[in-house]
Design a protein around this motif. Sequence first.
Motif, PDB file in Angstrom:
ATOM      1  N   VAL A  34       1.187  -1.057  -0.235  1.00 50.12           N
ATOM      2  CA  VAL A  34       0.167  -0.029  -0.176  1.00 50.12           C
ATOM      3  C   VAL A  34       0.998   1.361   0.182  1.00 50.12           C
ATOM      4  N   VAL A  35       0.742   2.129  -0.593  1.00 47.98           N
ATOM      5  CA  VAL A  35       1.694   3.033  -0.933  1.00 47.98           C
ATOM      6  C   VAL A  35       0.735   4.866  -1.157  1.00 47.98           C
ATOM      7  N   GLY A  36       1.384   5.286  -0.843  1.00 46.83           N
ATOM      8  CA  GLY A  36       1.671   7.036  -0.868  1.00 46.83           C
ATOM      9  C   GLY A  36       2.725   8.250  -1.373  1.00 46.83           C
ATOM     10  N   ASP A  37       2.596   9.166  -1.313  1.00 52.46           N
ATOM     11  CA  ASP A  37       3.383  10.534  -1.602  1.00 52.46           C
ATOM     12  C   ASP A  37       4.337  10.490  -0.416  1.00 52.46           C
ATOM     13  N   ASP A  43       2.992   7.723   2.819  1.00 53.99           N
ATOM     14  CA  ASP A  43       3.004   6.454   1.995  1.00 53.99           C
ATOM     15  C   ASP A  43       3.139   5.138   3.678  1.00 53.99           C
ATOM     16  N   PRO A  44       1.674   4.568   3.592  1.00 57.68           N
ATOM     17  CA  PRO A  44       1.550   3.476   4.899  1.00 57.68           C
ATOM     18  C   PRO A  44       3.145   2.933   5.663  1.00 57.68           C
ATOM     19  N   THR A  45       3.580   1.748   4.274  1.00 54.91           N
ATOM     20  CA  THR A  45       4.105   1.201   4.187  1.00 54.91           C
ATOM     21  C   THR A  45       5.596   1.725   4.717  1.00 54.91           C
ATOM     22  N   ARG A 242       8.615   9.171  -3.404  1.00 50.02           N
ATOM     23  CA  ARG A 242       7.296   9.844  -3.661  1.00 50.02           C
ATOM     24  C   ARG A 242       7.256   7.860  -2.788  1.00 50.02           C
ATOM     25  N   GLN A 243       6.679   7.075  -4.159  1.00 47.18           N
ATOM     26  CA  GLN A 243       5.908   5.558  -3.832  1.00 47.18           C
ATOM     27  C   GLN A 243       7.223   4.894  -3.345  1.00 47.18           C
ATOM     28  N   SER A 244       7.550   4.980  -2.327  1.00 53.20           N
ATOM     29  CA  SER A 244       9.094   4.369  -1.740  1.00 53.20           C
ATOM     30  C   SER A 244       8.306   3.506  -1.061  1.00 53.20           C
ATOM     31  N   GLY A 245       7.206   3.192  -0.782  1.00 59.25           N
ATOM     32  CA  GLY A 245       6.468   1.826  -0.225  1.00 59.25           C
ATOM     33  C   GLY A 245       6.399   0.772  -0.612  1.00 59.25           C
ATOM     34  N   VAL A 246       7.067   1.388  -2.123  1.00 54.33           N
ATOM     35  CA  VAL A 246       7.233  -0.824  -3.071  1.00 54.33           C
ATOM     36  C   VAL A 246       8.655  -1.496  -2.410  1.00 54.33           C
TER      37      VAL A 246
END
Length: 350
Positions: A34-37, A43-45, A242-246
């Motif tokens: 689960v990602v965000g900015d 970004d919750p992760t 940014r979406q660094s949850g990955v």
Amino acid sequence: MNFSTSATDGFIDLRSDTVTRPTPAMRAAMAEAVVGDDQNGEDPTVNELERRSAELMGKDAAVFMPSGIMGNLSSMLAHCGRGDEIIVGDQSHIVWYEASGAAAVGGITPRTVPTSSDGTLPLDLVEAMINPRFPGSSATAAIAIENTHNRCGGTVLSLDYLAELKAVANNHGLPVHMDGARIFNAAAYLGVPASAIAAHATSVQFCFSKGLAAPVGSMVVGDAAFIESVRYQRKLLGGAMRQSGVLAAPALVGLNEMVDRLPEDHIRARVIAETIAEYPAYTINLDTVQTNLVIFKTIRNQEEVIAALKERNVLASNMGSRGIRMVTHYEITDMHIEQVVSALKDIAHA
Ligand SMILES: Cc1ncc(COP(=O)(O)O)c(C=O)c1O
């Protein structure tokens, strides 16, 4: 799709623990993250990884970094101003392999102290190097140490040494930054939680991309105000993501699944080291083989020995004047170690 191929498939790759590829669980976690900015803190992760990291290290806060080098540099920039000095070991990763970032980017002068063979910096020399702040003089703003110590062969700093270093630093009002790229290996060796080690440092940088086998990323931990400053330095260096949850997702898998297995890597490194110690063709200081790194010398030409190992499907790295380095990691099994041992014996007899 076959995720497991790489340019070095078919080889027993002991060049570094950075060569590990993400496990299937890590790849699944990346796909499902689960990602965000993250630059908005959304970004919750990433937030979860930072929270877990701060908790594990017993610090207030943490900030996720694209690399260990950026973690060290951002920390040094947060501790030191332009024209300040940092006391650092002459065998440290910061001095040898980080493109002189502190000096080149931060205008920080590294004041090097000779590193002892166990990775410590002699405390009398550290104290003698401290330059107080007064008009017309540059001043010491921080002390940096490395744990485990790469060029010393993965040695671990004892808690007693760290306490003494902290006392010296405290006496002079200086922060201690720990390049703890492999702090979990140090914790495994000492049989203590990583927080017991981190307690002796003001800030710690540690890596997910080494023994923890995640593909990318490091963390800096410290108190909340310091981490705010490190976050600013990360932005300045272009490392805010940014979406660094990955990337945080496989790092979380690393924390959950890889920390407890590190002693296996240490046992395997020890088997390699003890084989090396048996042959006059090689020299090794077994005292320094404490974790997953093995550094040894050979009476033959170093490049030739590395080439001979490669002919026998074993990849090792050339550490120049330090010797040949082999690093164990989660992709290295007991069967691989048997092959490494027989390659080393074969070359010793050649
Ligand atoms: C002791 C130490 N510190 C820092 C780093 C830097 O990590 P990265 O390559 O992720 O920037 C390394 C990498 O090997 C290391 O061994």
